[in-house]
Design an enzyme around this catalytic site. Sequence first.
Site, short mmCIF file in Angstrom:
data_model
loop_
_atom_site.label_atom_id
_atom_site.label_comp_id
_atom_site.label_asym_id
_atom_site.label_seq_id
_atom_site.Cartn_x
_atom_site.Cartn_y
_atom_site.Cartn_z
N GLN A 1 1.06 -0.90 -0.47
CA GLN A 1 -0.23 0.14 0.13
C GLN A 1 0.69 1.51 -0.34
O GLN A 1 1.76 1.57 0.66
CB GLN A 1 -1.08 -0.37 1.79
CG GLN A 1 -1.45 -0.89 1.94
CD GLN A 1 -2.37 -1.16 3.07
OE1 GLN A 1 -3.19 -1.58 2.63
NE2 GLN A 1 -2.05 -1.04 3.91
N HIS B 1 0.09 -4.87 2.81
CA HIS B 1 -0.99 -4.77 2.93
C HIS B 1 -1.12 -6.16 2.88
O HIS B 1 -1.72 -6.96 4.31
CB HIS B 1 -1.73 -5.02 1.78
CG HIS B 1 -3.86 -4.84 1.57
ND1 HIS B 1 -4.24 -3.92 0.66
CD2 HIS B 1 -3.83 -5.81 2.73
CE1 HIS B 1 -5.62 -4.88 1.31
NE2 HIS B 1 -5.59 -5.47 2.65
N HIS C 1 -6.14 -10.55 10.32
CA HIS C 1 -7.00 -10.49 9.06
C HIS C 1 -6.57 -11.01 7.86
O HIS C 1 -7.16 -12.12 6.92
CB HIS C 1 -7.81 -8.91 8.88
CG HIS C 1 -8.29 -9.40 7.08
ND1 HIS C 1 -10.01 -9.33 6.95
CD2 HIS C 1 -8.22 -9.29 5.71
CE1 HIS C 1 -10.04 -9.23 5.94
NE2 HIS C 1 -8.74 -8.92 5.19
N GLU C 2 -5.27 -10.80 7.68
CA GLU C 2 -4.19 -11.06 6.53
C GLU C 2 -4.30 -12.87 6.77
O GLU C 2 -4.02 -13.17 6.16
CB GLU C 2 -3.42 -9.98 6.33
CG GLU C 2 -3.72 -8.95 5.92
CD GLU C 2 -4.30 -9.08 4.47
OE1 GLU C 2 -3.98 -9.78 4.34
OE2 GLU C 2 -5.12 -7.75 4.53
N LYS D 1 -7.72 -15.01 6.98
CA LYS D 1 -8.38 -15.10 5.32
C LYS D 1 -7.32 -15.29 4.40
O LYS D 1 -7.59 -16.22 3.56
CB LYS D 1 -8.70 -13.51 5.06
CG LYS D 1 -9.42 -13.25 4.17
CD LYS D 1 -9.59 -11.66 3.04
CE LYS D 1 -10.78 -11.73 2.29
NZ LYS D 1 -10.90 -10.32 1.98
N HIS D 2 -5.70 -15.24 4.32
CA HIS D 2 -5.18 -15.52 2.84
C HIS D 2 -4.31 -16.49 3.73
O HIS D 2 -4.15 -17.43 2.99
CB HIS D 2 -4.50 -13.96 3.00
CG HIS D 2 -5.45 -13.53 1.98
ND1 HIS D 2 -6.11 -13.67 1.69
CD2 HIS D 2 -6.08 -12.14 2.72
CE1 HIS D 2 -6.78 -12.19 0.97
NE2 HIS D 2 -6.42 -11.16 2.07
O1 U2P Z 1 -9.25 -6.04 -3.54
C1 U2P Z 1 -10.13 -5.25 -3.00
C2 U2P Z 1 -10.15 -6.71 -1.70
O2 U2P Z 1 -10.09 -8.14 -2.11
C3 U2P Z 1 -8.84 -9.25 -1.69
N1 U2P Z 1 -8.10 -9.31 -2.70
C4 U2P Z 1 -7.73 -8.74 -4.16
C5 U2P Z 1 -7.12 -8.65 -4.94
C6 U2P Z 1 -6.85 -10.22 -5.00
O3 U2P Z 1 -5.91 -10.59 -5.83
N2 U2P Z 1 -6.77 -11.02 -3.91
C7 U2P Z 1 -7.39 -11.07 -2.62
O4 U2P Z 1 -7.19 -11.52 -1.79
C8 U2P Z 1 -8.02 -8.52 -0.60
O5 U2P Z 1 -9.04 -8.71 0.02
P1 U2P Z 1 -8.42 -7.92 1.75
O6 U2P Z 1 -6.72 -8.98 2.02
O7 U2P Z 1 -8.30 -7.26 1.65
O8 U2P Z 1 -9.21 -8.56 2.59
C9 U2P Z 1 -8.61 -6.73 -1.67
O9 U2P Z 1 -8.06 -5.74 -0.59
#
Ligand code: U2P
Length: 273
Positions: free
Chosen positions: A41, A71, A128-129, A132-133
């Site tokens: 970011q 981010h 969150h990160e 979620k990911h």
């Molecule tokens: O773009 C808005 C939110 O969608 C999630 N995102 C976006 C593109 C991508 O390739 N992968 C993905 O996960 C992100 O979610 P966040 O982690 O912010 O919750 C991104 O901010």
Amino acid sequence: MALNLRHFSSFALAFILSISFSSSSVWASQREFDYFVLALQWPGTICAQTRHCCSSNGCCRSEPITYFTLHGLWADYDDGTWPSCCTRAGFDINKVESLMPELQKYWPSLYCTSSKRCFGGKGPIWAHEWEKHGTCSYPVIQDEYDYFATTLNLYTKYNVTRILENAGIDAANSAKYLLGEVVSAIKNEFGATPLLVCRHGSVEELRICFNKDFSPRDCVNESSTLMEDISKSSSSCPRYISLPTYEPLVHGDLRGKLVTSESTNMFRLVASA
Ligand code: U2P
């Protein structure tokens, strides 16, 4: 008693099996991801929209942040979608205690509202990160510590702020840079095409992408059929873009700045006496 013990051990065994089965079925419920997105970011753009301060907000530091901050590291699919909240492994701050100085410096929240957690409640951006990911980056990433350590390593290895500075692209309020110039600078050094997200002509995010062995690869481009990605592609950036700076917001927690400026003044007084 022997019977009870036997009953108890079969119950315990069934319980353990049900836990391990349910967690592996969570893994199985979302197929393995295809590649990583390292999302960065630009605080100058985001902090200009932040209306108030809080102690956890990176926008409220005494000095404006003039480098890309993290981010997240996202596990995505080639079709432009991504899995999310893949296991119930909740964020545990104790597991990343040793990484805290780097996390605070390079991965601050730029918003005051706390972030949504996967299974209810709110928490820091890191929760969150990871939930979620990070939980979806198995089997490449093994656990929470691995997720944050790997992300920080990639961030340090591919220093996008430095790459742009070396190409003469600096944080500045008045300067405008050609979008193609920014993309080429990254491409030349990093070796693959990044994805930029803009807001009113200012860079909001810069994303670089990796194969699962962490070799650089192109990010998903505009040819994606998904509206989400089309709106978030480099096409959200005009031909000329900027990397603005911002004035740090003032709040009750800026003692650091007051102390610094007081001591600076003191130093000046002493020096001029
Ligand atoms: O773009 C808005 C939110 O969608 C999630 N995102 C976006 C593109 C991508 O390739 N992968 C993905 O996960 C992100 O979610 P966040 O982690 O912010 O919750 C991104 O901010």
